[in-house]
Design an enzyme around this catalytic site. Structure first.
Site, PDB file in Angstrom:
ATOM      1  N   LYS A 106      19.153 -13.322   1.387  1.00 50.68           N
ATOM      2  CA  LYS A 106      18.813 -14.443   0.496  1.00 50.68           C
ATOM      3  C   LYS A 106      17.845 -13.988  -0.604  1.00 50.68           C
ATOM      4  CE  LYS A 106      21.251 -17.741   2.153  1.00 50.68           C
ATOM      5  NZ  LYS A 106      22.333 -18.218   1.280  1.00 50.68           N
ATOM      6  N   ASP A 114      13.853  -0.880   4.769  1.00 45.86           N
ATOM      7  CA  ASP A 114      13.037  -0.232   5.811  1.00 45.86           C
ATOM      8  C   ASP A 114      13.533   1.190   6.034  1.00 45.86           C
ATOM      9  OD1 ASP A 114      11.741  -2.585   6.133  1.00 45.86           O
ATOM     10  OD2 ASP A 114      12.709  -3.147   8.025  1.00 45.86           O
ATOM     11  N   CYS A 163     -15.876  10.424  17.728  1.00 48.11           N
ATOM     12  CA  CYS A 163     -17.008   9.531  17.546  1.00 48.11           C
ATOM     13  C   CYS A 163     -17.435   8.890  18.869  1.00 48.11           C
ATOM     14  CB  CYS A 163     -16.708   8.508  16.458  1.00 48.11           C
ATOM     15  SG  CYS A 163     -18.215   7.902  15.681  1.00 48.11           S
ATOM     16  N   LEU A 164     -17.043   7.642  19.136  1.00 45.19           N
ATOM     17  CA  LEU A 164     -17.365   7.042  20.429  1.00 45.19           C
ATOM     18  C   LEU A 164     -16.770   7.892  21.552  1.00 45.19           C
ATOM     19  CD1 LEU A 164     -18.546   4.603  21.957  1.00 45.19           C
ATOM     20  CD2 LEU A 164     -16.336   3.498  21.737  1.00 45.19           C
ATOM     21  N   GLY A 174       0.830  -1.201   0.000  1.00 40.65           N
ATOM     22  CA  GLY A 174       0.000   0.000   0.000  1.00 40.65           C
ATOM     23  C   GLY A 174       0.864   1.250   0.000  1.00 40.65           C
ATOM     24  N   ILE A 175       1.894   1.251   0.843  1.00 37.26           N
ATOM     25  CA  ILE A 175       2.797   2.412   0.927  1.00 37.26           C
ATOM     26  C   ILE A 175       3.587   2.516  -0.379  1.00 37.26           C
ATOM     27  CG2 ILE A 175       4.707   3.476   2.205  1.00 37.26           C
ATOM     28  CD1 ILE A 175       2.449   3.130   4.081  1.00 37.26           C
ATOM     29  N   GLU A 214      -9.656  12.259  11.447  1.00 37.90           N
ATOM     30  CA  GLU A 214      -8.411  11.589  11.046  1.00 37.90           C
ATOM     31  C   GLU A 214      -8.445  11.128   9.587  1.00 37.90           C
ATOM     32  OE1 GLU A 214     -10.728  10.355  12.995  1.00 37.90           O
ATOM     33  OE2 GLU A 214     -10.853   8.164  12.938  1.00 37.90           O
ATOM     34  N   HIS A 222     -15.077  11.719  11.922  1.00 37.77           N
ATOM     35  CA  HIS A 222     -13.711  11.189  12.003  1.00 37.77           C
ATOM     36  C   HIS A 222     -12.732  12.115  11.282  1.00 37.77           C
ATOM     37  CE1 HIS A 222     -14.572   7.244  13.784  1.00 37.77           C
ATOM     38  NE2 HIS A 222     -15.750   7.432  13.226  1.00 37.77           N
ATOM     39  N   PRO A 260      13.725 -16.598  -2.087  1.00 32.49           N
ATOM     40  CA  PRO A 260      12.263 -16.381  -2.023  1.00 32.49           C
ATOM     41  C   PRO A 260      11.776 -15.442  -3.130  1.00 32.49           C
ATOM     42  CG  PRO A 260      13.236 -16.162   0.160  1.00 32.49           C
ATOM     43  CD  PRO A 260      14.382 -16.270  -0.807  1.00 32.49           C
ATOM     44  N   THR A 261      12.566 -14.446  -3.471  1.00 33.26           N
ATOM     45  CA  THR A 261      12.182 -13.523  -4.548  1.00 33.26           C
ATOM     46  C   THR A 261      12.124 -14.262  -5.878  1.00 33.26           C
ATOM     47  OG1 THR A 261      13.097 -11.635  -3.402  1.00 33.26           O
ATOM     48  CG2 THR A 261      12.908 -11.427  -5.788  1.00 33.26           C
TER      49      THR A 261
HETATM   50  N1  GLN Z   1     -20.473   2.899  18.228  1.00 36.76           N
HETATM   51  C1  GLN Z   1     -20.787   4.269  18.025  1.00 36.76           C
HETATM   52  C2  GLN Z   1     -21.910   4.475  17.014  1.00 36.76           C
HETATM   53  O1  GLN Z   1     -22.195   3.595  16.251  1.00 36.76           O
HETATM   54  C3  GLN Z   1     -19.553   5.048  17.633  1.00 36.76           C
HETATM   55  C4  GLN Z   1     -19.043   4.692  16.289  1.00 36.76           C
HETATM   56  C5  GLN Z   1     -17.603   5.099  16.055  1.00 36.76           C
HETATM   57  O2  GLN Z   1     -16.888   5.433  16.979  1.00 36.76           O
HETATM   58  N2  GLN Z   1     -17.177   5.043  14.823  1.00 36.76           N
HETATM   59  O3  GLN Z   1     -22.500   5.528  16.956  1.00 36.76           O
END
Ligand code: GLN
Length: 573
Positions: A189, A242, A387-388, A18-19, A515, A513, A192-193
């Protein structure tokens, strides 16, 4: 007409395909090309949305609400583009499409088979992105899994056919392998490649480029040997050693001219990229002038991939704050039980300059999260809830600030006397699990002059969501009276998106979210300001330590009954 690059992996999984794919995308973009990355995963789930984070790491969510593989997060971050549902395909989705057609009678009279029906559907999906984005120059498709897996065969067969059907210059194949270092023999080694490439060639795919992942230098001799046995030019074998930060990978590949050679192979005329800004960014990431420590109180902490985008967001947010963010992983379950008093919390968080409570599902670890939030609120430690994390903050403040005994969330306790968090209206009656949460980007209205407003520098934003529960509006007024500010709401005002406590140095929680939208060059404003608050908290702690030290030193220097020196007063004044 777009060009197509396929990235496969061999020997073992978790090589960082992916990276590697994202890094190639980054370099091609830096050469002025328009690039789209996509991931094809051979498993049978229709998407990863129903999988536990322990199985598959974080579920990445796109603007359009697609629940995707976390590699799409890397693609978006490295190429600074927003992807869509069509950029993540699974075998499950392929079969879902084919079986729906079969039921409609679209194959009437015929036997539906892996070849040609499954492979045709995969080939259709390879080009779909190019059809929907006519200006795109290169589509990079990463195939999940490892060459030799039964599940990935239809995907590799589809690529073989596709390459055969396209002009030579329009497709390229990149293969990642592992070149292990055998300690007892003191050497690396290449076997493997060789085996992995042989396996790929037996399917009919000759790789054009090989990226050899290793924790030791591969060296010229081994590269020549690999080139010879794997049937490719020496220059096309790359040392994928790495590195300290994943953001160094594009620089490492560019040093070996991977981007130039790939463009030449595809017949694309491009200019050398200017990577100076990226290099500067990497140098701050790798050598930050200072460090802050942020506790992440979660329940999937054994598998850091479950919090991939959060980890990356902290790396991004550290850059403008000139710090590296060290993550202190705290298992939320370790913060619950009768013995968890303030002393234990103080011990756990003693060295932390901020506390983050991330998203999650289910009741495990909830009391610990609530305890961590209470600690952050009472001790004025910067707190960020996602969120949560917002939902737990509502529970904590409901109990301690608003006086709602046992304030809870209907997700964990259907009989709670005060469901400050309850199921969203739109979720009532939803019985299907996959793809049915409130997903994707929604606009958010920001309250003027709130902390959120100062972070974003504006009155509107759009953020990505993944949840079923929400703040219960019937408690909003009581919370506001207790000092909570609901600083972000949906445009109609019905859904709480952000809340904060103005009396606290930084206490902010969001239902979305953030992030998922942070990029290395554009750290998310909430992460950036949370880290800034952590830096300020650390400075305060350092200042307190300095003062304490000064006091003990003055006490020790001073004979017991000498009156305080006047010079000190003047200095202070
Ligand atoms: N479980 C919570 C909900 O469904 C929070 C979801 C989450 O943190 N993504 O609302």
């Amino acid at each position: 007409m777009a060009k197509f690059v396929f990235v496969t992996g061999g020997v073992v999984s978790a090589l960082g395909k992916g990276i590697a794919s994202a890094s190639l995308g980054n370099l091609l973009k830096a050469r002025g090309l328009s690039v789209i990355l996509q991931k094809f995963d051979p498993y049978l789930n229709v998407d990863p949305g129903t999988m536990s984070p322990f199985q598959h790491g974080e579920v990445f969510v796109l603007d359009d609400g697609a629940e995707c593989d976390l590699d799409l997060g890397h693609y978006e971050r490295f190429t600074d583009t927003n992807l869509s549902q069509i950029n993540n395909l699974t075998s499950g989705r392929v079969y879902e499409t084919i079986l729906a057609k079969e039921r409609k009678g679209e194959y009437l009279g015929r036997t539906v088979q892996v070849i040609p029906h499954v492979t045709d559907e995969i080939k259709r999906r390879i080009v779909l992105s190019a059809q929907e984005n006519p200006d795109v120059d290169v589509i990079i498709t990463e195939i999940g899994g490892t060459v030799g897996d039964i599940e990935s065969l239809p995907f590799l067969e589809a690529i073989r056919q596709f390459r055969l059907e396209q002009p030579m210059l329009d497709t390229a194949s990149v293969h990642l392998t592992l070149v292990p270092y055998i300690k007892a023999a003191g050497e690396i080694k290449t076997k493997p490649t060789q085996h992995s490439v042989r396996e790929l060639r037996s399917i009919g795919i000759q790789p054009d480029f090989l990226m050899c992942r290793a924790d030791h230098a591969i060296g010229d001799e081994a590269r020549r040997k690999i080139a010879l046995f794997c049937n490719l030019p020496y220059e096309n074998v790359f040392d994928g050693r790495d590195v300290e930060s994943i953001y160094q990978v594009p620089l490492n590949l560019h040093e070996q001219h991977f981007d130039r050679l790939l463009c030449e192979r595809l017949g694309l005329e491009t200019t050398e990229p200017d990577l100076a800004a990226w290099e500067r960014m990497v140098s701050v990431i790798v050598n930050p002038p200072d460090t802050v420590r942020i506790a992440i109180v979660g329940k999937y902490i054994e598998l850091k991939d479950a919090y991939k985008s959060i980890i990356e967001s902290f790396i991004h947010a550290g850059i403008p704050n000139h710090v590296g963010v060290e993550q202190v992983w705290v298992d939320s379950e370790s913060l619950e039980g009768d013995e968890v008093g303030d002393r234990k919390l103080r011990e756990v968080f003693a060295d932390c300059h901020g506390i983050l409570v991330p998203g999650g599902f289910g009741d495990r670890g909830i009391p610990g999260k609530v305890n961590a939030i209470r600690y952050a609120r009472e001790n004025k430690v910067p707190f960020f809830g996602i969120c949560l994390g917002l939902q737990c903050a509502m529970m904590e403040m409901g109990r301690d600030l608003v006086g709602l005994e046992m304030a809870g969330s209907a997700e964990f306790d259907a009989t709670t006397p005060h469901p400050v968090i309850h199921l969203m209206e739109s979720q009532k009656g939803v019985t299907q699990k996959g793809g049915t949460m409130r997903l994707g980007a929604y606009p958010c209205r920001i309250k003027p002059n709130s902390r959120a407003y100062h972070c974003y520098g504006g009155l509107e934003t759009s953020e990505r969501h993944r949840h079923r529960y929400e703040v219960n509006n019937s408690y909003r007024e009581a919370f506001e009276q207790a000092g909570v500010v609901f600083s972000g709401v949906s445009p109609d005002g019905e859904l709480v998106e952000m809340l904060e406590l103005p009396v606290h140095p930084f206490f902010l929680a969001v239902q979305f979210h953030p992030e998922l939208k942070s990029r290395p060059h554009r750290p998310h404003p909430l992460f950036r300001e949370f880290v800034a608050a952590a830096v300020a908290h650390q400075e305060l702690q350092r200042e307190q330590t300095r003062q304490q030290r000064l006091q003990t030193e003055t006490k020790a220097d001073k004979p017991a009954d000498t009156p305080p020196a006047r010079s000190q007063d003047t200095a202070a004044g």
